[in-house]
Design a protein around this motif. Structure first.
Motif, mmCIF file in Angstrom:
data_model
loop_
_atom_site.group_PDB
_atom_site.id
_atom_site.type_symbol
_atom_site.label_atom_id
_atom_site.label_comp_id
_atom_site.label_asym_id
_atom_site.label_seq_id
_atom_site.Cartn_x
_atom_site.Cartn_y
_atom_site.Cartn_z
ATOM 1 N N PRO A 751 3.678 -10.282 -3.724
ATOM 2 C CA PRO A 751 2.750 -9.609 -2.801
ATOM 3 C C PRO A 751 2.834 -8.091 -2.956
ATOM 4 O O PRO A 751 3.903 -7.526 -3.179
ATOM 5 C CB PRO A 751 3.217 -10.067 -1.422
ATOM 6 N N LEU A 753 2.535 -4.369 -1.409
ATOM 7 C CA LEU A 753 2.688 -3.673 -0.133
ATOM 8 C C LEU A 753 1.877 -2.374 -0.151
ATOM 9 O O LEU A 753 1.584 -1.808 -1.200
ATOM 10 C CB LEU A 753 4.162 -3.350 0.126
ATOM 11 N N THR A 782 -0.416 -10.808 7.084
ATOM 12 C CA THR A 782 0.622 -10.094 7.841
ATOM 13 C C THR A 782 1.803 -11.026 8.069
ATOM 14 O O THR A 782 1.646 -12.147 8.584
ATOM 15 C CB THR A 782 0.069 -9.612 9.186
ATOM 16 N N ARG A 788 0.713 -7.474 3.722
ATOM 17 C CA ARG A 788 0.876 -7.701 2.287
ATOM 18 C C ARG A 788 -0.489 -8.095 1.722
ATOM 19 O O ARG A 788 -1.342 -8.598 2.436
ATOM 20 C CB ARG A 788 1.887 -8.836 2.029
ATOM 21 N N ARG A 790 -2.520 -10.132 -1.501
ATOM 22 C CA ARG A 790 -2.476 -11.052 -2.637
ATOM 23 C C ARG A 790 -3.884 -11.143 -3.241
ATOM 24 O O ARG A 790 -4.891 -11.036 -2.533
ATOM 25 C CB ARG A 790 -2.028 -12.451 -2.185
#
Length: 821
Positions: A751, A753, A782, A788, A790
């Motif tokens: 993931p 950030l 979250t 995060r 993806r």
């Protein structure tokens, strides 16, 4: 279109001027028990009313115009302006005069409506020019025609100097400035002239005409207002100009217009003559032949507007006013004043809130139909009507007496020059019109009397000013030679001297009269300068045709300038990259000189676009393979940007060709990085603004160097500048692509950030950064309060090299791929 088979006989009485058409209609009117006649002018209606009263008596006759209503209880014969004809009341005979005005862009739809719907129980008469025959026959198949021949001949006598015109001549000009200048010249050379213009009040026009009819002066200087049926003892009509401004352009008079005006000469059995004078060129042989033999082109189309209005809502009313014509030969009226005001008021929340019922909407439409006698700017007139509506829609539904009294009090002054007095009269005419809506006023009779008294005082003062007008030394010198060739010079600083007298300044092609001169003198100064500067304007136009590109500039709002003066503005053309140049013409710039200026500006804008947007213009002009050509066309329509295209949808050959020409196939968009440069972005915003008709867009592109800016403005605006709106910010495409590339590299490890490095690329954080990541193909989640990101399904987790091999995320090649992106 004749949908009333029960109506009586319908007759069209056609012919040129001085054929007795109006007299014939009055005789038929008075031969019935009752009837109504519609006339084109308030002044002409008053003249016919007096004739009917002389035969039938005042008790039997009514006069109805927008500003005057005399309606005795037992009135049987109604004399009206065409707009004011009472159509709901049955009459034995109905007559409409000057029907050829059905082709007029401003009032034509009213005459067309009367043609289609006004019917007498026994007889209906339409009076007009022979050119109306095919149009009438097409719309009214069962109409009977009567052709009338002119009582006297109308003969062309050629050009005559102003000083050699015969007595009892009417001299026709087509602007107030030319009328005043000509009247001053006639006063100095021939002892005086009466003045008749459409801008004068009826009382002032009557006084001027009476002065002429009584022989106090032997010359009448007028605009084409005399051409619409006013009966005067005129033996000769002299055209001091053959061009008129019709509200859109300065154009040559049409043969039928020449005939309508020239036909004022030689009333009844007295012969009449016509010709030119002053600065007007001789009439062409073709026009002379047409006028003398009354042979004109037929009227092809009539103005039309739907009369079956829908009042269930404001939008429904507007839609019903914009219904297309029901038959060929009719064209829907454009830019109608009352509809424009209705749309302006309908856009106001407070008006929509108070105009909901049918009765309220009908009342609002009545307010919108108050004429703009002042001929002010549209928004100024709309503001007055909005104020009137706010009063009618509140309280007791009437205009506050104190407010009305205050409005009239401000107009009750007889000081000032010609323009000031005429403007006050126009204001008063608005209140005279309102005073004939008794339900709007607490004391309608009192308001009528007050408004009429003020208009009479102002009209008398205007008549006095016209007949006793004085000029200063400069005006005296210029007017003495106004009918001759004037010598003019232009100094380096732009000062214009005519016959040695300073008259104003010439900047580029725009002349400004001496600002210290009174307004009435300014008109004369413009007329003098126009005559003297014809050669200078032509010389400047020739010089402008050769100026360097650097001497012409384009502003961010689409205006083109030369020597600090605006010459033109950009308007939509055949494509966004090919705008059209609309020359903002001054009356001094005409003919070949105008064509030279237009051609140079057209050449300049084409070259400017080609230079600033060279890669995009070259791409659009290139001979490309079919697949590449289609993508190039889409990029051109999008002004250098477009949506992202999956690799599988672009053949390798097309991709290679387009890349070689500066096209970038990104994850977020397909775009040309060269179009993100400041100069290109600035021009692209302007071109998109013009092409899409969006004057509400910001004038400039986002400031150069910024990677993101607050998204204040429509998304189309930012797209044109090479930005993508993400949340509350707009991000430049190249930086958004860098974010996408870096984020996909990091996504291969897990993931992603919201780190400082990533947020720094696009200059935003929080929800705006989340929106940016979504634009890059990521979804947000979250976990434990941490956001995060993806990749969404179908998105590659990391960049691929040009051979399709994915580089390991920790290898130098992955970093190289990010830099390359």
């Amino acid at each position: 279109m004749d949908n009333d088979a029960r109506a009586g006989r319908i007759t069209a009485v056609l012919g040129p001027t001085n054929t007795g058409k109006t007299h014939f209609a009055i005789e038929r009117l008075l031969g019935h028990a009752n009837g109504v006649i519609g006339l084109p002018l308030r002044l002409l209606a008053r003249e016919v009313y007096d004739r009917v009263v002389a035969v039938k008596g005042a008790a039997a006759c009514a006069l109805v115009t927008g500003e005057e209503k005399i309606v005795p209880a037992g009135a049987r014969y109604f004399v009206c302006t065409v707009e004011a004809m009472p159509l709901t009341r049955p009459f034995e005979v109905v007559a409409v005069d000057e029907l050829q005005l059905a082709a007029d862009p401003e009032r034509g739809h009213v005459f067309t409506d009367r043609l289609l719907h006004a019917r007498g129980l026994y007889e209906t008469l339409f009076l007009g020019a022979e050119s109306m025959r095919p149009a009438i026959k097409r719309l009214l198949p069962r109409v009977e025609f009567i052709s009338r021949t002119r009582f006297s001949t109308l003969t062309h006598t050629g050009y005559r100097k102003l000083s050699r015109l015969p007595r009892r001549s009417a001299i026709v000009a087509f602007s107030a400035a030319e009328v005043y200048a000509t009247a001053e010249a006639v006063r100095r050379q021939r002892g005086g002239a009466a003045v008749v213009m459409g801008a004068l009040s009826p009382r002032t026009r009557n006084a001027q005409v009476a002065m002429y009819q009584a022989g106090e002066v032997d010359y009448l200087v007028a605009t084409d207002a005399i051409g619409m049926g006013l009966n005067m003892d005129v033996d000769h009509v002299a055209f001091a100009g053959l061009y008129k401004f019709d509200g859109r352009q300065n154009r040559a008079l049409r043969p039928e217009e020449v005939a309508q005006i020239a036909g004022r000469a030689g009333r009844h059995m007295r012969e009449g003559t016509f010709g030119t004078t002053g600065e007007a060129d001789p009439l062409s042989p073709d026009i002379v032949e047409r006028v003398e033999n009354h042979r004109f082109d037929t009227v092809k189309a009539l103005q039309w507007r739907n009369s079956e209005l829908e009042f269930r809502s404001l939008d429904a009313l507007i839609a019903s006013l914009e219904v297309p014509p029901p038959a060929s030969g009719l064209i829907r009226v454009r830019d109608a004043e009352d509809l424009a005001v209705l749309k302006a008021l309908a856009a106001l929340p407070e008006v929509r809130a108070t105009a909901r019922s049918r009765d309220r909407i009908a009342l609002l439409w009545q307010v919108c139909q108050i004429p703009d006698f002042r001929k002010t700017l549209a928004d100024q007139h709309a503001r007055l009507l909005a104020r009137i509506w706010s009063h009618l829609a509140s309280g007791d539904g009437r205009l506050p007496p104190s407010w009305v009294a205050n409005q009239l009090e401000r107009l009750d002054r007889v000081d000032g020059d010609l323009d000031t007095l005429a403007t006050r009269i126009a204001h008063v005419r608005t209140w005279t019109y309102i005073s004939h809506r008794p339900e709007w006023l607490a004391d309608p009779r009192g308001v009528q009397e007050r408004a009429r008294a003020i208009e009479d005082r102002l009209s008398d003062a205007l008549h006095e000013t016209l007949t006793q007008r004085f000029v200063d030394r400069r005006s005296s010198v210029l007017m003495r030679r106004m009918g001759e060739s004037l010598f003019g010079t232009v100094a380096k600083d732009g000062d214009v001297l005519v016959e040695g007298e300073f008259v104003g300044r010439l900047q580029a092609f725009r002349f400004t009269a001496d600002i210290s001169a009174p307004p009435e003198d300014a008109r004369m100064l413009r007329a003098a300068a126009h005559r003297a500067l014809v050669g200078e304007i032509e010389r400047r136009a020739t010089a402008f045709a050769e100026v360097a590109d650097t001497q012409i500039s384009l502003s961010d709002d689409g205006r083109l300038y030369w020597q600090g003066e605006m010459l033109a503005r950009l308007v939509p053309g055949r494509s966004p990259l090919h705008p059209r140049v609309d020359l903002v013409a001054n009356e001094f710039l005409n003919g070949h000189a105008r064509d030279q200026v237009q051609k140079r500006l057209d050449t300049w804008i084409a070259g400017h676009v080609a230079a600033v947007l060279a890669p995009l213009v070259a791409l659009m002009a290139a001979d490309l393979p079919p697949a590449a050509s289609g993508l190039a066309f889409r990029l051109g329509e999008g002004l250098g940007t477009g949506p992202a295209i999956p690799p599988a949808e672009v053949p390798a050959e097309a991709r290679t060709v387009l890349k070689s020409r500066g096209v970038r196939f990104g994850r977020v968009a397909t775009y040309m990085p060269a179009m993100l440069k400041p100069a290109a972005a600035r021009l692209l915003v302007l071109l998109a603004r013009v092409a899409r008709g969006r004057p509400d867009w910001p004038d400039q592109a986002p400031m150069p160097g910024l990677v993101s800016v607050p998204a204040v403005g429509p998304a189309e605006y930012f797209a044109a500048a090479g930005f993508r709106v993400c949340g509350a910010r707009a991000i430049r495409l190249d930086m958004l692509e860098r974010l996408a590339a870096r984020a996909h590299v990091l996504a291969a490890q897990g993931p992603v950030l919201a780190e400082g490095e990533l947020m720094g690329l696009v200059g935003c954080s929080g929800p705006d950064f989340t929106a940016a990541m979504k634009a890059c193909g990521f979804r947000a989640e979250t976990l434990d309060g941490v956001v995060r990101f993806r990749p969404r399904k179908g998105r590659p987790p990391r960049p691929a090299d040009r051979h399709g091999v994915t580089a390991p995320p920790d290898s130098p090649f992955a970093a190289l791929a990010v830099l390359k992106a």
